[in-house]
Design an enzyme around this catalytic site. Structure first.
Site, PDB file in Angstrom:
ATOM      1  N   GLY A   1       0.800  -1.219   0.000  1.00 22.48           N
ATOM      2  CA  GLY A   1       0.000   0.000   0.000  1.00 22.48           C
ATOM      3  C   GLY A   1       0.827   1.260   0.000  1.00 22.48           C
ATOM      4  O   GLY A   1       0.372   2.323   0.426  1.00 22.48           O
ATOM      5  N   LYS A   2       2.040   1.170  -0.541  1.00 28.29           N
ATOM      6  CA  LYS A   2       2.940   2.321  -0.439  1.00 28.29           C
ATOM      7  C   LYS A   2       2.483   3.528  -1.254  1.00 28.29           C
ATOM      8  O   LYS A   2       2.752   4.663  -0.860  1.00 28.29           O
ATOM      9  CB  LYS A   2       4.365   1.934  -0.825  1.00 28.29           C
ATOM     10  CG  LYS A   2       4.566   1.469  -2.233  1.00 28.29           C
ATOM     11  CD  LYS A   2       6.018   1.032  -2.464  1.00 28.29           C
ATOM     12  CE  LYS A   2       6.208   0.501  -3.876  1.00 28.29           C
ATOM     13  NZ  LYS A   2       5.352  -0.690  -4.140  1.00 28.29           N
ATOM     14  N   THR A   3       1.774   3.294  -2.364  1.00 23.64           N
ATOM     15  CA  THR A   3       1.305   4.447  -3.147  1.00 23.64           C
ATOM     16  C   THR A   3       0.278   5.249  -2.363  1.00 23.64           C
ATOM     17  O   THR A   3       0.343   6.486  -2.313  1.00 23.64           O
ATOM     18  CB  THR A   3       0.691   3.988  -4.476  1.00 23.64           C
ATOM     19  OG1 THR A   3       1.685   3.308  -5.241  1.00 23.64           O
ATOM     20  CG2 THR A   3       0.190   5.182  -5.277  1.00 23.64           C
TER      21      THR A   3
ATOM     22  N   LYS B   1       7.256   8.928  -9.458  1.00 22.36           N
ATOM     23  CA  LYS B   1       7.237   7.462  -9.614  1.00 22.36           C
ATOM     24  C   LYS B   1       8.110   7.129 -10.820  1.00 22.36           C
ATOM     25  O   LYS B   1       7.638   7.060 -11.947  1.00 22.36           O
ATOM     26  CB  LYS B   1       5.806   6.983  -9.838  1.00 22.36           C
ATOM     27  CG  LYS B   1       5.653   5.492 -10.084  1.00 22.36           C
ATOM     28  CD  LYS B   1       5.410   4.740  -8.821  1.00 22.36           C
ATOM     29  CE  LYS B   1       5.099   3.274  -9.115  1.00 22.36           C
ATOM     30  NZ  LYS B   1       4.896   2.498  -7.884  1.00 22.36           N
TER      31      LYS B   1
ATOM     32  N   GLY C   1       7.501  -2.216  -6.100  1.00 21.55           N
ATOM     33  CA  GLY C   1       7.839  -3.425  -5.367  1.00 21.55           C
ATOM     34  C   GLY C   1       8.578  -3.086  -4.080  1.00 21.55           C
ATOM     35  O   GLY C   1       8.304  -2.085  -3.433  1.00 21.55           O
TER      36      GLY C   1
ATOM     37  N   PRO D   1      -5.355   2.291   9.838  1.00 24.75           N
ATOM     38  CA  PRO D   1      -6.250   1.141   9.936  1.00 24.75           C
ATOM     39  C   PRO D   1      -6.770   0.731   8.560  1.00 24.75           C
ATOM     40  O   PRO D   1      -6.538   1.422   7.567  1.00 24.75           O
ATOM     41  CB  PRO D   1      -7.387   1.664  10.827  1.00 24.75           C
ATOM     42  CG  PRO D   1      -7.403   3.137  10.583  1.00 24.75           C
ATOM     43  CD  PRO D   1      -5.964   3.534  10.351  1.00 24.75           C
TER      44      PRO D   1
END
Length: 227
Positions: free
Chosen positions: A12-14, A36, A118, A204
């Protein structure tokens, strides 16, 4: 300028990177830009290949740059970028990525994030890695931990590897990508004890929530204090 990496592809880094940009933009009134460099799984449009992750970062950037400045390497197949590049006869390398980054433009922002693809050791082919580009720029790194079974090992190993590459881990974010993770509280407590860098927040599980909702759970203070 900070580099954002994840413990794996689906951490979920984006969304976290976009939330960090949102927080900097709305709470601290900073000029922001998200980059990016490499993206696969891009869609064909009238303007050319476009990546949804890159567009999400652009939406939270106050510094409006041409798409090619934000996402210079685009590949249509949703496969490893170095494989997609080889299919079209393009050779990726840390140097070629560095040459396509407009560092002068990025420096105009108060808060710049560069998101990888990744995990930390994204291969570029020929036994070269995107992490070499990050090391060349001496960027501090933010680690997004996808909270699921196995994340403790992945998080600690990622932090150790970044440090072994001579870079500073500026902080980490726990992102609850899976709502049904067993013993979440205990795993989070373990991470807080095991990780050496500061925790920037715990997000969360927010199903289809906007970036602004995720930003509420983030604290940029450790990043701004160290910059």
């Amino acid at each position: 300028m900070f580099f954002v990496t994840g413990t794996d592809t689906d951490s979920g880094k984006t969304h976290v990177a976009a939330a960090l940009l949102h927080k900097a933009r709305t709470t601290y009134h900073m000029k922001t830009v998200g980059v990016k460099p490499i993206a696969s799984g891009c869609e064909s449009t009238a303007q050319g290949l476009r990546n949804s992750d890159a567009l999400m970062l652009m939406a939270e950037s106050t510094l409006q740059l041409d798409y090619e400045k934000i996402n210079p390497f685009t590949f249509a197949p949703a496969i490893a970028p170095h494989v997609a590049a080889a299919d079209i006869g393009l050779e990726l390398s840390p140097e070629s990525v560095l040459s396509r980054l407009d560092l002068t433009q990025y420096a105009m922002a108060d808060f710049c994030l560069m998101e990888g693809a990744g995990g930390w050791r994204l291969p570029l082919g020929q036994n070269r890695y995107l992490s070499e580009t990050v090391a060349a720029l001496a960027m501090p790194v933010i680690v997004v931990v996808g909270m699921k079974l196995g994340c403790l090992n992945h998080a600690v190993m990622t932090e150790e590897l970044i440090r072994a590459d001579g870079l500073r881990v500026a902080g980490w974010v726990a992102n609850r990508a899976q709502a049904d993770m067993a013993r979440f509280d205990e795993n989070l407590a373990s991470l807080q004890q095991m990780m050496q860098s500061p925790c920037l927040g715990c997000i969360p599980h927010l199903q289809d929530a906007p970036v602004s909702a995720m930003a509420e759970y983030l604290d940029l203070t450790p990043l701004l204090r160290a910059s």
